[in-house]
Design an enzyme around this catalytic site. Structure first.
Site: not given
Ligand code: KDG
Ligand code: MG
Length: 402
Positions: A147, A159, A210, A212, A236, A262, A283, A339, A402
């Site tokens: 990643r 991030y 990612d 995010h 992602e 996630e 995920r 992951e 975020w």
């Molecule tokens: O607690 C938040 C994290 O687990 C996150 O920011 C991690 O996006 C993430 C990832 O893909 O591992």
């Molecule tokens: Mg993530």
């Protein structure tokens, strides 16, 4: 096999973890991860106040019934706090069943479908040269999927990028820190970043990225198109996950594979994304989506629609969760990738475990149960420290995902 004790253990061996430990009348113990990053104590309270009293005296072998009791029986359903608490109970029950039968959990789940679980590494850099070095290091460590995240010219902090070469940890202050975001420089930067990685590392390495949750559906559709030539393994969380219809727009405009989930807690959160085949990878994690029992329900549903797994495995999931995820990974038909963000040596010492990493893959091992223990004495020497995830703002002060 009656449950006679349920202890909630909070520890901070470099970061916070919440663990549920169930003990049966025969003296067996089972562990479950109850860590919800930045909201740890909410789950502790839910467990103490609403779950533990219902567990004492219960038959530990009734895993499905306990799941239904805690989910349907509660009236107030879903949500990360509730589902993390249920997950911890569920993991601990599978651990107990494994120990009682002398079998590793993956054998209770139907046995191995594969020899081990392929994992992806995180590589990040404040700039492109630093990122390229991090990718080299990941390849040298044996990873075949990475990643990639990097600093963005014009944005002070980004991030997924570690600050000083230490492993990335976003929960960085008791009261949330604030970061600044701007989408246009990001959209310009990402194709350049991926071009540089492909140029330096060739075509064979699988690349993931990612976003995010930061784009609108149309911005994500443009980005998906702009990066198609780099053949990502996945893009992602391009769009905030509440906006499921947004993924239909994205899907119609790009063949870049999409991974989401996630922050989902139940099968109902991803029913539309999976059922309409709007994503390629789901995920959901074993900790935040109701444990082994419910994660498997999600993955079996996903298998009907050619959606593969890509379980969340950030450091804010404890080694107990990593073990549970690996037992699921090797035993479901539609495994995609797992992951992996390695825990610190101190975390590993608090949670000695049987799982191993070699050649870009991980294996849950053959110990009965999940194959993870908790060194309670060492854990007690590292008490809880409040830590929150950051809040994001645009330059004019507007709060942004975020
Ligand atoms: O607690 C938040 C994290 O687990 C996150 O920011 C991690 O996006 C993430 C990832 O893909 O591992
Ligand atoms: Mg993530």
């Amino acid at each position: 096999m009656k449950i006679i004790d349920a202890a909630v253990i909070v520890t901070c061996p470099d970061r916070n973890f919440v663990t549920l430990k169930l003990t049966t009348e025969d003296g067996l113990t089972g562990l479950g991860d109850a860590t919800l990053n930045g909201r740890e104590m909410a789950v502790v309270a839910y467990l103490h106040e609403h779950v533990v009293p219902t567990l004492l005296g219960r038959d530990a072998t009734r895993i499905e019934d306990t799941w239904q009791y805690l989910y349907k029986g509660a009236y107030w359903r879903r949500g990360p706090v509730t589902m993390t608490a249920i997950a911890a109970v569920d993991m601990a029950l599978w651990d107990l069943l494994g120990k009682a039968t002398g079998l590793p959990v993956h054998r209770l789940l139907g046995g191995r479908c594969r020899t081990s679980a392929r994992v992806y590494a995180h590589a990040s850099g404040r700039d492109l040269p630093e990122l390229l070095d991090a990718v080299t290091a990941a390849r040298e460590a044996g990873y075949t999927a990475v990643r990639v995240q990097s600093g963005i010219p014009g944005i002070p902090s980004t991030y997924g990028v570690s600050k000083d070469g230490t492993p990335y940890e976003p929960a960085d202050s008791a009261v949330p820190s604030e970061s600044v975001w701007s989408t246009p420089p990001y959209l310009r930067h990402l194709p350049r970043m991926l071009a540089a990685v492909r140029e330096a590392h060739g075509e064979e390495l699988d690349l993931l990225h990612d976003v995010h949750h930061r784009l609108t559906p149309n911005e994500a559709a443009r980005l998906g198109r702009d990066v198609e030539e780099f053949r990502l393994f996945w893009l992602e969380d391009p769009v905030p996950s509440e906006l499921q219809e947004g993924y239909r727009h994205l899907r119609h405009h790009t063949t870049t594979p999409i991974a989401v989930g996630e922050v989902f807690n139940t099968i109902w959160d991803c029913q539309q994304l999976i059922g309409e085949q709007l994503i390629d990878f789901i995920r959901t994690s074993v900790t935040h989506a109701g444990g082994i029992t419910h994660l498997r329900r999600i993955l079996f549903f996903a298998d009907l629609y050619a959606v593969r797994s890509g379980s969340h495995g950030a450091t804010d999931l404890s080694p107990v969760a990593m073990a549970a995820a690996l037992h699921v990974d090797v035993s479901v038909p539609n495994f995609g990738i797992q992951e992996r963000m390695p825990h610190t040596a101190l975390t590993d010492a608090v949670f000695p475990h049987a799982y191993t990493f070699a050649d870009g893959t991980m294996d849950p091992g053959e110990q009965p149960g999940l194959g993870v223990e908790l060194d309670e004495e060492l854990a007690a020497r590292h008490p809880y420290r409040p830590a929150s995830l950051p809040v994001n703002r645009l330059a004019d002060g507007t709060v942004h995902s975020w």
